[in-house]
Design a protein around this motif. Sequence first.
Motif, PDB file in Angstrom:
ATOM      1  N   GLU B  19       0.836  -1.207   0.000  1.00  0.00           N
ATOM      2  CA  GLU B  19       0.000   0.000   0.000  1.00  0.00           C
ATOM      3  C   GLU B  19       0.873   1.260   0.000  1.00  0.00           C
ATOM      4  O   GLU B  19       0.984   1.977   0.988  1.00  0.00           O
ATOM      5  N   ILE B  20       1.524   1.467  -1.114  1.00  0.00           N
ATOM      6  CA  ILE B  20       2.517   2.536  -1.200  1.00  0.00           C
ATOM      7  C   ILE B  20       1.840   3.895  -1.015  1.00  0.00           C
ATOM      8  O   ILE B  20       1.028   4.309  -1.822  1.00  0.00           O
ATOM      9  N   GLU B  21       2.150   4.562   0.085  1.00  0.00           N
ATOM     10  CA  GLU B  21       1.640   5.914   0.305  1.00  0.00           C
ATOM     11  C   GLU B  21       2.754   6.857  -0.087  1.00  0.00           C
ATOM     12  O   GLU B  21       3.807   6.884   0.533  1.00  0.00           O
ATOM     13  N   ILE B  22       2.508   7.606  -1.140  1.00  0.00           N
ATOM     14  CA  ILE B  22       3.586   8.442  -1.643  1.00  0.00           C
ATOM     15  C   ILE B  22       3.534   9.799  -0.956  1.00  0.00           C
ATOM     16  O   ILE B  22       2.995  10.757  -1.454  1.00  0.00           O
ATOM     17  N   LYS B  23       4.050   9.813   0.251  1.00  0.00           N
ATOM     18  CA  LYS B  23       4.142  11.046   1.030  1.00  0.00           C
ATOM     19  C   LYS B  23       5.458  10.971   1.757  1.00  0.00           C
ATOM     20  O   LYS B  23       5.745   9.989   2.410  1.00  0.00           O
ATOM     21  N   ALA B  24       6.245  11.976   1.654  1.00  0.00           N
ATOM     22  CA  ALA B  24       7.482  11.958   2.438  1.00  0.00           C
ATOM     23  C   ALA B  24       8.181  13.291   2.378  1.00  0.00           C
ATOM     24  O   ALA B  24       7.549  14.303   2.154  1.00  0.00           O
ATOM     25  N   GLN B  25       9.483  13.260   2.591  1.00  0.00           N
ATOM     26  CA  GLN B  25      10.219  14.505   2.723  1.00  0.00           C
ATOM     27  C   GLN B  25      11.303  14.634   1.658  1.00  0.00           C
ATOM     28  O   GLN B  25      11.205  14.050   0.609  1.00  0.00           O
ATOM     29  N   GLN B 168      14.990  10.425   3.821  1.00  0.00           N
ATOM     30  CA  GLN B 168      16.331   9.856   3.695  1.00  0.00           C
ATOM     31  C   GLN B 168      16.489   8.580   4.506  1.00  0.00           C
ATOM     32  O   GLN B 168      17.454   7.845   4.309  1.00  0.00           O
ATOM     33  N   LEU B 169      15.533   8.317   5.413  1.00  0.00           N
ATOM     34  CA  LEU B 169      15.599   7.070   6.181  1.00  0.00           C
ATOM     35  C   LEU B 169      14.617   6.026   5.673  1.00  0.00           C
ATOM     36  O   LEU B 169      14.634   4.881   6.124  1.00  0.00           O
ATOM     37  N   GLN B 170      13.753   6.405   4.765  1.00  0.00           N
ATOM     38  CA  GLN B 170      12.813   5.426   4.231  1.00  0.00           C
ATOM     39  C   GLN B 170      13.555   4.453   3.318  1.00  0.00           C
ATOM     40  O   GLN B 170      14.381   4.869   2.493  1.00  0.00           O
ATOM     41  N   PRO B 171      13.282   3.176   3.429  1.00  0.00           N
ATOM     42  CA  PRO B 171      14.020   2.200   2.596  1.00  0.00           C
ATOM     43  C   PRO B 171      13.756   2.329   1.097  1.00  0.00           C
ATOM     44  O   PRO B 171      14.635   2.070   0.292  1.00  0.00           O
ATOM     45  N   SER B 172      12.554   2.734   0.719  1.00  0.00           N
ATOM     46  CA  SER B 172      12.250   2.865  -0.708  1.00  0.00           C
ATOM     47  C   SER B 172      12.348   4.319  -1.141  1.00  0.00           C
ATOM     48  O   SER B 172      12.179   5.234  -0.341  1.00  0.00           O
ATOM     49  N   SER B 173      12.608   4.524  -2.422  1.00  0.00           N
ATOM     50  CA  SER B 173      12.666   5.897  -2.945  1.00  0.00           C
ATOM     51  C   SER B 173      11.267   6.470  -3.130  1.00  0.00           C
ATOM     52  O   SER B 173      11.097   7.670  -3.227  1.00  0.00           O
ATOM     53  N   GLY B 174      10.260   5.596  -3.221  1.00  0.00           N
ATOM     54  CA  GLY B 174       8.886   6.061  -3.437  1.00  0.00           C
ATOM     55  C   GLY B 174       8.618   6.487  -4.862  1.00  0.00           C
ATOM     56  O   GLY B 174       7.531   6.957  -5.179  1.00  0.00           O
ATOM     57  N   SER B 175       9.606   6.313  -5.721  1.00  0.00           N
ATOM     58  CA  SER B 175       9.482   6.827  -7.087  1.00  0.00           C
ATOM     59  C   SER B 175       9.819   5.734  -8.103  1.00  0.00           C
ATOM     60  O   SER B 175      10.741   4.939  -7.872  1.00  0.00           O
ATOM     61  N   PHE B 176       9.104   5.733  -9.195  1.00  0.00           N
ATOM     62  CA  PHE B 176       9.495   4.876 -10.310  1.00  0.00           C
ATOM     63  C   PHE B 176      10.735   5.492 -10.948  1.00  0.00           C
ATOM     64  O   PHE B 176      10.772   6.696 -11.188  1.00  0.00           O
ATOM     65  N   GLN B 208       3.832  12.465  -6.729  1.00  0.00           N
ATOM     66  CA  GLN B 208       2.796  13.466  -6.459  1.00  0.00           C
ATOM     67  C   GLN B 208       1.698  12.842  -5.616  1.00  0.00           C
ATOM     68  O   GLN B 208       1.144  11.804  -5.978  1.00  0.00           O
ATOM     69  N   SER B 209       1.432  13.451  -4.488  1.00  0.00           N
ATOM     70  CA  SER B 209       0.339  12.972  -3.638  1.00  0.00           C
ATOM     71  C   SER B 209      -0.220  14.164  -2.876  1.00  0.00           C
ATOM     72  O   SER B 209       0.208  15.305  -3.089  1.00  0.00           O
ATOM     73  N   LYS B 210      -1.126  13.901  -1.976  1.00  0.00           N
ATOM     74  CA  LYS B 210      -1.791  14.973  -1.221  1.00  0.00           C
ATOM     75  C   LYS B 210      -0.775  15.861  -0.483  1.00  0.00           C
ATOM     76  O   LYS B 210      -0.837  17.078  -0.530  1.00  0.00           O
ATOM     77  N   ASN B 211       0.177  15.217   0.174  1.00  0.00           N
ATOM     78  CA  ASN B 211       1.107  15.973   1.020  1.00  0.00           C
ATOM     79  C   ASN B 211       2.515  16.099   0.458  1.00  0.00           C
ATOM     80  O   ASN B 211       3.377  16.689   1.089  1.00  0.00           O
ATOM     81  N   PHE B 212       2.764  15.501  -0.674  1.00  0.00           N
ATOM     82  CA  PHE B 212       4.148  15.437  -1.128  1.00  0.00           C
ATOM     83  C   PHE B 212       4.249  15.513  -2.637  1.00  0.00           C
ATOM     84  O   PHE B 212       3.530  14.820  -3.354  1.00  0.00           O
ATOM     85  N   ASP B 213       5.133  16.368  -3.091  1.00  0.00           N
ATOM     86  CA  ASP B 213       5.361  16.551  -4.522  1.00  0.00           C
ATOM     87  C   ASP B 213       6.865  16.693  -4.685  1.00  0.00           C
ATOM     88  O   ASP B 213       7.458  17.674  -4.225  1.00  0.00           O
ATOM     89  N   TYR B 214       7.484  15.719  -5.314  1.00  0.00           N
ATOM     90  CA  TYR B 214       8.949  15.722  -5.351  1.00  0.00           C
ATOM     91  C   TYR B 214       9.451  14.945  -6.565  1.00  0.00           C
ATOM     92  O   TYR B 214       8.850  13.959  -6.971  1.00  0.00           O
ATOM     93  N   LYS B 215      10.545  15.415  -7.106  1.00  0.00           N
ATOM     94  CA  LYS B 215      11.174  14.702  -8.218  1.00  0.00           C
ATOM     95  C   LYS B 215      12.679  14.676  -7.977  1.00  0.00           C
ATOM     96  O   LYS B 215      13.316  15.725  -7.865  1.00  0.00           O
ATOM     97  N   TYR B 216      13.212  13.477  -7.831  1.00  0.00           N
ATOM     98  CA  TYR B 216      14.660  13.341  -7.650  1.00  0.00           C
ATOM     99  C   TYR B 216      15.371  13.764  -8.927  1.00  0.00           C
ATOM    100  O   TYR B 216      14.881  13.535 -10.040  1.00  0.00           O
TER     101      TYR B 216
END
Lengths: 116, 319
Positions: B19-25, B168-176, B208-216
């Motif tokens: 249940e990948i929740e794409i929200k982070a820092q 930076q501590l999350q194991p997954s990048s959350g991004s394809f 892109q999600s409710k609380n997080f919008d980021y592109k590495y």
Amino acid sequence: MKQILFLSLVVFMLFSCKKSEVPKKISNEIEIISLDASFRTIKAWDTTSITVIAKGENLSYFWEANHGDIKGNGSQIKYAAGNCCVGLNTITCRVFNETGFVEDTIQIRVKHYLDN
Amino acid sequence: MKMRIFYFLLFLACFFSQEIEIKAQCCAAGNPLNISPDFQRSNRNDLKISLLFRNSISDTYYNENEVIDINYVDNSGFNYLELGAEYGLIDWLSLRIETGYYLSKFETYKNPDFEKKNAYGLADLNIAARFDLYKKPSRKLQISGIAGIKLPVGVFDLVVDNIKLPVQLQPSSGSFRYHGGIQINKAYLQNKINVFLGSSVEFSQRIQSKNFDYKYGTVYMIALGSGYKLNSKLNFLMQGRVEIRKKSQRENNQIVEASGGTIVMAVPQISYQAFEDWNLSLAFSTPIYRKYNSIQLGNKHSFSFILTRNNVKIQRKTT
């Protein structure tokens, strides 16, 4: 061999599951009275204290920031962020108990470490 | 057959239960980049299995290329395990799958009031195709390509004590992430010396999600190195790697000024062929030049241990 590979993958995935305990539904029995910070603007790697005051029974608190780190737990936490998080960052607080949750947000501006 | 279906269903159940929740820092995350060159693609119907362990430590902040004293993170690092399998589908093409697991991903802080943060969990899943572009055995020359995708199947919403850990501590990048590359190998002196040149690029999809919008930022890598056969079982490799990371972007296309940069690394590696198809490698990586954008925590060194089993024969049923 293939069975070992599959089992290894499954074990990896099962051990990686760690979720928030926050209930999914909104509660009518909790009210957030205030959510405030000691400083709304901080320099990178400085900290600000954020406090939530809420009304309800057996309350627990969940925190997340879109950019930056949260230290501590409970109704008062400390927020800090590095130079990578310069800008206006949103900290979300969810107050919850067995009846559900309510949430509020506060925005903290983080300035460049070398800015005056 | 029933067992295969059972394992497949179990795999799918776990996969979708993430249940990948794409929200982070901010900052960086995901599987570490591969630093060890792999010259030999799996032959048709052959399976190659590898197990990688990597330890990495960062403890110094840099303002571009100069050390700067920041009173925050004392040290940060990870212990990472990666299981890889590569199967030769046809004569010129093989498929590679890698799945990583962070045994620990941690930060300790200079401020005694801040407790150590430690995360663990499944990282991203890498699926890649390796293919021959040019092969001339008589000239000991080989050019191969790789193209793949990293899927954010791992943990990106790790919570400890009701606090969501920073990205930076999350194991997954959350991004394809999509990657491609090319590698040229040339052997000399009856395969005693092997020279290689590799380059790759990795693009990340916007989160892109409710609380997080980021592109590495996009990562470009160039590696130049050489391997020397010390004896029939022992190889020594030395490579120089240049990694260029472009700046990341956050909401409203704001550039994250303190992201990306250029790092040149020296990577000595020693490989030992323990038995006929077993290979053990130890690699060490340390930056010899770095220029970050703005102020960032810089990597001190990383150490990798790789165990590879080559030529596992798979019999395909023919009709």
